[in-house]
Design an enzyme around this catalytic site. Structure first.
Site, PDB file in Angstrom:
ATOM      1  N   ASN A  15       0.811  -1.117  -0.009  1.00  0.00           N
ATOM      2  CA  ASN A  15      -0.032   0.083  -0.112  1.00  0.00           C
ATOM      3  C   ASN A  15       1.024   1.262  -0.029  1.00  0.00           C
ATOM      4  O   ASN A  15       0.535   2.336  -0.422  1.00  0.00           O
ATOM      5  CB  ASN A  15      -0.899   0.182   1.254  1.00  0.00           C
ATOM      6  CG  ASN A  15      -2.108  -0.829   0.997  1.00  0.00           C
ATOM      7  OD1 ASN A  15      -3.119  -0.479   0.083  1.00  0.00           O
ATOM      8  ND2 ASN A  15      -2.170  -1.938   1.714  1.00  0.00           N
ATOM      9  N   ARG A  67       3.731   2.516  25.421  1.00  0.00           N
ATOM     10  CA  ARG A  67       3.352   2.805  24.168  1.00  0.00           C
ATOM     11  C   ARG A  67       3.604   4.477  23.981  1.00  0.00           C
ATOM     12  O   ARG A  67       3.801   5.026  22.941  1.00  0.00           O
ATOM     13  CB  ARG A  67       1.754   2.577  24.090  1.00  0.00           C
ATOM     14  CG  ARG A  67       1.417   1.389  23.560  1.00  0.00           C
ATOM     15  CD  ARG A  67       0.080   1.226  23.379  1.00  0.00           C
ATOM     16  NE  ARG A  67      -0.381  -0.351  23.630  1.00  0.00           N
ATOM     17  CZ  ARG A  67      -0.376  -1.031  22.457  1.00  0.00           C
ATOM     18  NH1 ARG A  67       0.050  -0.591  21.518  1.00  0.00           N
ATOM     19  NH2 ARG A  67      -0.656  -2.234  22.583  1.00  0.00           N
ATOM     20  N   ARG A  93       0.364  -1.891  15.082  1.00  0.00           N
ATOM     21  CA  ARG A  93       0.434  -1.619  16.511  1.00  0.00           C
ATOM     22  C   ARG A  93      -0.925  -0.622  16.917  1.00  0.00           C
ATOM     23  O   ARG A  93      -1.318   0.312  15.975  1.00  0.00           O
ATOM     24  CB  ARG A  93       1.502  -0.703  16.820  1.00  0.00           C
ATOM     25  CG  ARG A  93       2.942  -1.433  16.424  1.00  0.00           C
ATOM     26  CD  ARG A  93       3.232  -2.641  17.465  1.00  0.00           C
ATOM     27  NE  ARG A  93       3.113  -2.289  18.854  1.00  0.00           N
ATOM     28  CZ  ARG A  93       3.029  -3.295  19.765  1.00  0.00           C
ATOM     29  NH1 ARG A  93       3.085  -4.508  19.528  1.00  0.00           N
ATOM     30  NH2 ARG A  93       3.215  -2.778  21.155  1.00  0.00           N
ATOM     31  N   HIS A 111      -8.096  -0.806   6.058  1.00  0.00           N
ATOM     32  CA  HIS A 111      -8.444  -2.103   6.651  1.00  0.00           C
ATOM     33  C   HIS A 111      -9.061  -3.266   5.706  1.00  0.00           C
ATOM     34  O   HIS A 111     -10.025  -2.623   4.734  1.00  0.00           O
ATOM     35  CB  HIS A 111      -9.384  -1.790   7.948  1.00  0.00           C
ATOM     36  CG  HIS A 111      -9.651  -3.308   8.677  1.00  0.00           C
ATOM     37  ND1 HIS A 111      -8.913  -3.690   9.500  1.00  0.00           N
ATOM     38  CD2 HIS A 111     -10.653  -3.875   8.649  1.00  0.00           C
ATOM     39  CE1 HIS A 111      -9.405  -4.662   9.870  1.00  0.00           C
ATOM     40  NE2 HIS A 111     -10.565  -4.923   9.303  1.00  0.00           N
ATOM     41  N   GLU A 176      -7.510  -2.270  -2.297  1.00  0.00           N
ATOM     42  CA  GLU A 176      -6.801  -1.514  -1.410  1.00  0.00           C
ATOM     43  C   GLU A 176      -5.729  -0.475  -2.088  1.00  0.00           C
ATOM     44  O   GLU A 176      -5.964   0.777  -1.826  1.00  0.00           O
ATOM     45  CB  GLU A 176      -5.872  -2.167  -0.456  1.00  0.00           C
ATOM     46  CG  GLU A 176      -6.984  -3.012   0.547  1.00  0.00           C
ATOM     47  CD  GLU A 176      -5.897  -3.693   1.456  1.00  0.00           C
ATOM     48  OE1 GLU A 176      -4.851  -3.188   2.185  1.00  0.00           O
ATOM     49  OE2 GLU A 176      -6.142  -4.865   1.758  1.00  0.00           O
TER      50      GLU A 176
HETATM   51  C1  GAR Z   1      -2.994  -4.623   4.066  1.00  0.00           C
HETATM   52  O1  GAR Z   1      -3.786  -5.613   3.629  1.00  0.00           O
HETATM   53  C2  GAR Z   1      -3.521  -3.915   4.928  1.00  0.00           C
HETATM   54  O2  GAR Z   1      -5.146  -3.583   4.827  1.00  0.00           O
HETATM   55  C3  GAR Z   1      -3.585  -4.600   6.149  1.00  0.00           C
HETATM   56  O3  GAR Z   1      -2.550  -5.084   6.191  1.00  0.00           O
HETATM   57  C4  GAR Z   1      -2.056  -5.230   4.972  1.00  0.00           C
HETATM   58  C5  GAR Z   1      -0.752  -4.767   4.702  1.00  0.00           C
HETATM   59  O4  GAR Z   1      -0.085  -4.798   3.399  1.00  0.00           O
HETATM   60  N1  GAR Z   1      -3.892  -3.845   7.414  1.00  0.00           N
HETATM   61  C6  GAR Z   1      -4.421  -4.210   8.521  1.00  0.00           C
HETATM   62  O5  GAR Z   1      -4.866  -5.392   8.642  1.00  0.00           O
HETATM   63  C7  GAR Z   1      -4.701  -3.335   9.598  1.00  0.00           C
HETATM   64  N2  GAR Z   1      -5.588  -4.004  10.614  1.00  0.00           N
HETATM   65  P1  GAR Z   1       1.026  -4.189   2.815  1.00  0.00           P
HETATM   66  O6  GAR Z   1       2.184  -3.590   4.088  1.00  0.00           O
HETATM   67  O7  GAR Z   1       1.581  -4.750   1.668  1.00  0.00           O
HETATM   68  O8  GAR Z   1       0.464  -2.791   2.570  1.00  0.00           O
END
Ligand code: GAR
Length: 221
Positions: A15, A67, A93, A111, A176
């Site tokens: 992303n 945190r 996180r 998400h 995405e």
């Molecule tokens: C993506 O699918 C994103 O939507 C998800 O992690 C992946 C990261 O992929 N995010 C979550 O699950 C957040 N709760 P990437 O590192 O290739 O972008």
């Protein structure tokens, strides 16, 4: 130069790559990726960002006593690189209510489900287990409650009978990569206005309503 934006990641960074391609490939794109921060110092996305000439910093959350200390370090980097917007792109996180309040309206997350269904770290597994016929992705503002902030846009894809977590994830990921750069564009242009749980786009996007996505398709029509 566009609005300076930080991208927070934890891993692969596909992303992030979609954001970099949008920002560096389109002269009129209104945001600029000013820095990338990962809580995993060996995240592939950090290396990819550096290749693209972007400041990319690994901050191992385990090196901080809590945190708040970790987030103070993030905040210091956001100030150092003069970031006005933050995108969570696979950042795994949880953030404290103090940090999310500080960035409310300026921080978005992608998400991989149609929220409010399937919050959390196992969206595809949970979607498959529930038997839904349609899943997708959501870009939303980040609020103190995880995966629960005002929704900016969503894309839907069919869930196929033979799907595994990885085949469904791959189908959702394609969407995405379309949604996140567009949501950041709207945010950087100042076109998003939060009204309670709703997000208004001003001026409204010009569109004709898309056709319904039916899965399985109706054989009787
Ligand atoms: C993506 O699918 C994103 O939507 C998800 O992690 C992946 C990261 O992929 N995010 C979550 O699950 C957040 N709760 P990437 O590192 O290739 O972008």
């Amino acid at each position: 130069m566009g609005v300076k934006t930080a991208v927070l990641i934890s891993g692969r960074g596909s992303n992030l790559k979609a954001l970099i391609d949008a920002a560096q490939g389109n002269p009129g794109y209104p945001a600029e990726i000013a820095c990338v921060i990962s809580n995993k110092p060996d995240a592939p996305g950090l290396f990819m960002a550096r290749k693209a000439g972007i400041h990319a910093i690994g901050l191992n959350h385990r090196d901080y006593k809590d945190r708040k200390a970790f987030e103070d370090a993030i905040q210091a980097l956001l100030e150092k690189y003069e970031c006005e917007l933050v995108v969570l792109a696979g950042f795994m996180r949880l953030l404290t209510p103090e940090f999310t309040a500080r960035w409310y309206g300026k921080m978005i997350n992608i998400h991989p489900s149609l929220l409010p269904s399937f919050k959390g770290a196992y969206a595809h597994r949970d979607a498959l287990a529930s038997g839904v016929c349609i899943s997708g992705c959501t870009v939303h503002f980040v609020s103190p409650e995880m995966d629960a902030g005002p929704i900016i846009l969503q894309a839907a894809v069919p869930v196929l009978e033979e799907d595994t977590e990885s085949s469904l994830a791959a189908r959702v990921l394609v969407q995405e990569h379309r949604c996140l750069p567009y949501a950041l564009k709207l945010l950087a242009e100042g076109r998003l206005h939060i009204k309670g749980m709703k997000v208004e786009i001003n001026p409204a996007t010009v569109h004709t309503a898309p056709p319904a996505l039916l899965n399985p398709p109706l054989e009787m029509e």
